[in-house]
Design a protein around this motif. Sequence first.
Motif, mmCIF file in Angstrom:
data_model
loop_
_atom_site.group_PDB
_atom_site.id
_atom_site.type_symbol
_atom_site.label_atom_id
_atom_site.label_comp_id
_atom_site.label_asym_id
_atom_site.label_seq_id
_atom_site.Cartn_x
_atom_site.Cartn_y
_atom_site.Cartn_z
ATOM 1 N N ARG A 90 11.432 -1.970 -3.398
ATOM 2 C CA ARG A 90 10.447 -1.658 -1.684
ATOM 3 C C ARG A 90 11.742 -2.464 -1.020
ATOM 4 N NH1 ARG A 90 4.085 -3.197 -1.685
ATOM 5 N NH2 ARG A 90 5.383 -0.981 -3.165
ATOM 6 N N VAL A 97 -6.132 4.535 -4.412
ATOM 7 C CA VAL A 97 -6.066 3.550 -2.574
ATOM 8 C C VAL A 97 -7.217 3.334 -2.424
ATOM 9 C CG1 VAL A 97 -4.151 2.961 -1.315
ATOM 10 C CG2 VAL A 97 -3.546 2.825 -3.166
ATOM 11 N N CYS A 130 3.236 4.949 0.042
ATOM 12 C CA CYS A 130 3.937 3.885 -0.493
ATOM 13 C C CYS A 130 3.670 4.270 -1.936
ATOM 14 C CB CYS A 130 3.340 2.156 0.156
ATOM 15 S SG CYS A 130 3.965 2.560 1.839
ATOM 16 N N HIS A 131 2.317 5.297 -2.400
ATOM 17 C CA HIS A 131 2.193 5.458 -3.269
ATOM 18 C C HIS A 131 2.376 6.934 -4.313
ATOM 19 C CE1 HIS A 131 0.273 1.618 -4.129
ATOM 20 N NE2 HIS A 131 0.437 1.204 -3.056
ATOM 21 N N SER A 135 -1.629 8.702 -6.621
ATOM 22 C CA SER A 135 -2.579 7.270 -6.627
ATOM 23 C C SER A 135 -3.442 7.249 -5.042
ATOM 24 C CB SER A 135 -0.975 6.025 -6.859
ATOM 25 O OG SER A 135 -1.284 6.561 -8.163
ATOM 26 N N ARG A 181 -0.833 4.935 2.255
ATOM 27 C CA ARG A 181 -0.826 5.821 1.174
ATOM 28 C C ARG A 181 0.190 6.616 1.063
ATOM 29 N NH1 ARG A 181 -4.854 4.836 4.724
ATOM 30 N NH2 ARG A 181 -6.978 4.415 3.785
ATOM 31 N N TYR A 203 -5.149 -6.867 -6.590
ATOM 32 C CA TYR A 203 -5.439 -6.519 -4.507
ATOM 33 C C TYR A 203 -6.269 -7.235 -4.895
ATOM 34 C CZ TYR A 203 -2.350 -2.231 -5.803
ATOM 35 O OH TYR A 203 -1.758 -0.979 -5.658
ATOM 36 N N GLU A 243 -1.348 -7.297 -1.634
ATOM 37 C CA GLU A 243 -1.156 -7.038 -3.305
ATOM 38 C C GLU A 243 -0.333 -7.954 -4.204
ATOM 39 O OE1 GLU A 243 0.327 -3.005 -4.426
ATOM 40 O OE2 GLU A 243 2.096 -4.115 -3.611
#
Length: 256
Positions: free
Chosen positions: A169, A190, A181-182, A186, A179, A220, A235
């Motif tokens: 990251r 999320v 970042c996935h 997925s 949203r 989470y 997270e």
Amino acid sequence: IKLLLRDLDKKENDQITMEKLVERINDVSASLIDMVFRENNILYPTLKTILSEGEWAAIKEEEDVFGYYKIKPSKWTTEEKPIYPYQIDRELTEKEVSQLPNEIKTILTKGETEGDKHRVVREGDIRLDKGYMLSDEINMLFKTLPFGITFIDRDDRVRFFSGRRTFSRTESVIGRSVRLCHPPKSVGIVNKILKAFKEGSREKADFWINIGDSLIYIQYIPIRNEKGEYLGTIEIEQDVTDIKKLEGEKRILDWK
């Protein structure tokens, strides 16, 4: 007492002699008598003399953490605000010293002890819920943790990440919608997690996946203020490969 209980178990299995058991019982009995004597004649009179009502309020506020032996004290309240040890900056008066038990008075008059002059609150300290830290200390604490942390605010934006991460990251994610970042597949999961956290219907979501020979545990957890209002989500990702292998106990330092 724990050793005595172990010895009693050994006696049932004929692993200890009666003579040794009686010796242990006498040792425990003498220790308990000595402890009660010191409490009644030294500790309690000293506390009664030197502690203010604010200090007693702090003790009352925290005593539930440690629990009670046999009895639970009756309810006691005071209008004084709790005063903790690090907030105290005063010396005993001559009158207070004269009222102390002789054992304590002797130590003080001989100068065998010195008050703690350390100041907890330093210039630049940030007041946290439980304590004070400098911003540099906070930053390095997060960087040193043996797991990775990402904080997502109430608007679902990445505000912070640190720690030892499994998934790469970069700082460019700061301010980005979580949203993005996935992987697209997925995003639905999320959204479901964040929606449940905001509604208050769930307090945790966790996953564990295998990456090579490593087992990665991902959690989470919603963050709420004292009123229960949603502030965001944290997270946590951690390599638990070695933790999963742990067995029994390790109570001795094995540095070489």
